[in-house]
Design an enzyme around this catalytic site. Structure first.
Site, PDB file in Angstrom:
ATOM      1  N   ASP A  27       0.857  -1.173   0.000  1.00  0.00           N
ATOM      2  CA  ASP A  27       0.000   0.000   0.000  1.00  0.00           C
ATOM      3  C   ASP A  27       0.902   1.234   0.000  1.00  0.00           C
ATOM      4  O   ASP A  27       2.098   1.141   0.329  1.00  0.00           O
ATOM      5  CB  ASP A  27      -0.879  -0.043   1.254  1.00  0.00           C
ATOM      6  CG  ASP A  27      -1.711   1.192   1.432  1.00  0.00           C
ATOM      7  OD1 ASP A  27      -2.421   1.571   0.487  1.00  0.00           O
ATOM      8  OD2 ASP A  27      -1.657   1.796   2.528  1.00  0.00           O
ATOM      9  N   ASP A  44      -0.303   5.228   0.791  1.00  0.00           N
ATOM     10  CA  ASP A  44      -0.618   6.202   1.843  1.00  0.00           C
ATOM     11  C   ASP A  44      -0.692   5.537   3.218  1.00  0.00           C
ATOM     12  O   ASP A  44      -1.462   4.599   3.430  1.00  0.00           O
ATOM     13  CB  ASP A  44      -1.948   6.898   1.551  1.00  0.00           C
ATOM     14  CG  ASP A  44      -1.867   7.815   0.340  1.00  0.00           C
ATOM     15  OD1 ASP A  44      -0.758   8.015  -0.168  1.00  0.00           O
ATOM     16  OD2 ASP A  44      -2.920   8.325  -0.091  1.00  0.00           O
ATOM     17  N   ASP A  72      -1.896  -0.803   5.914  1.00  0.00           N
ATOM     18  CA  ASP A  72      -2.281  -0.232   7.212  1.00  0.00           C
ATOM     19  C   ASP A  72      -3.779  -0.031   7.381  1.00  0.00           C
ATOM     20  O   ASP A  72      -4.227   0.347   8.466  1.00  0.00           O
ATOM     21  CB  ASP A  72      -1.588   1.126   7.400  1.00  0.00           C
ATOM     22  CG  ASP A  72      -2.216   2.220   6.542  1.00  0.00           C
ATOM     23  OD1 ASP A  72      -2.405   1.987   5.326  1.00  0.00           O
ATOM     24  OD2 ASP A  72      -2.535   3.284   7.087  1.00  0.00           O
TER      25      ASP A  72
END
Length: 274
Positions: free
Chosen positions: A10, A12, A220
């Site tokens: 991922d 961001d 996250d």
């Protein structure tokens, strides 16, 4: 290294800092991966324009997956062999575009019909100006313009309560749409997720190399759940903004000690140099 690795990440809040979008604290691990020929696959909710730009900045010439698994771009001549599959493939200039989701126009059409009968509070990217998006995200105006260049999804700024968000997702599922919660926005897309194109890509690597690969995934947010669960090694990066994604029982689950790119850097180096 004796093993063959693929890293899917991922962006961001994971490789990029949640607030500043900077990656410099992950540079040692990024450079090590380049030295060891470990491909880093960006698997993100970002658009093609945003992701390709970051690939150029980081000199990353590997495939990438955009808009929460809706599409995958593979540089032409990257693989010599192709899988026998019904996945749609299109010529996209320097890339082959593999389509896993719906076109954005179709998503917006279904959302518009749905909004005539149901009342949920949200604002979609399609109705936001670039300046409004800047205020929501902290992005610069050029970056916000890139973020609005959606092809296969519609992010929503959710303005309703969390119970209604779950109800919204149930209704849209009946319309053939998937609702995925990201770090800042709720994303509406076709019936895809971050795992489906990644599984396909891993098979391509193994077909072309003739050897098994170990897939490491890092994320996250809740929209990373499917990607993490399909990985051989799943890394949940500590977030300053929200709870960790809920991962079902996984044989190799790691939780980073630090947030964002600091956690990314330490965990990747620990796994590869172990």
């Amino acid at each position: 290294m004796d093993k063959h690795y693929i890293i899917a990440t991922d962006l961001d809040g994971t490789l990029l800092d949640h607030s500043t979008y900077k990656f410099h604290k992950a540079v040692p691990a990024l450079e090590y991966c380049q030295q060891q020929d470990v491909p880093i696959i960006f698997n993100t909710s970002k658009t093609f324009a945003e992701t390709e730009h970051l690939c150029r900045v980081l000199d990353n010439s590997h495939p990438f997956i955009i808009e929460n698994g809706s599409a995958m771009y593979i540089p032409k001549d990257y693989f010599a062999k192709e899988l026998d599959s019904d996945i749609e493939r299109f010529d996209a200039g320097a890339y082959w575009l593999y389509k896993f989701g719906l076109n954005r126009n179709e998503i917006l059409s279904r959302l518009t019909r749905f909004a005539k009968t149901q009342r949920f509070q949200y604002q979609g990217f399609s109705t936001m100006t670039a300046r409004e998006l800047c205020r929501c995200t902290g992005l610069s105006l050029p970056k916000a313009a890139e973020a609005k260049e959606r092809q296969f999804s519609e992010p929503l700024l959710w303005l309703d309560n969390s119970d209604n968000q779950a109800l919204f997702a149930k209704h849209l599922k009946l319309l053939g749409l998937n609702v995925i919660k990201g770090g800042r926005f709720v994303h509406v897309l076709g019936q895809s997720d971050k795992a489906k194109p990644l599984e396909y890509l891993k098979r391509l690597y193994e077909l072309n190399s003739g050897s098994e690969h170990t897939l490491i995934a890092l994320g996250d947010s809740a929209n990373d759940k499917a990607m993490l669960e399909t990985a051989d090694i799943a890394v949940v990066i500590e977030s300053p903004a929200h709870q960790d994604p809920v991962i079902d029982i996984h044989p190799h689950l790691i939780r980073s000690r630090f947030q964002g790119p600091i956690g990314w850097n330490e965990t990747v180096l620990d796994i590869l140099q172990r």
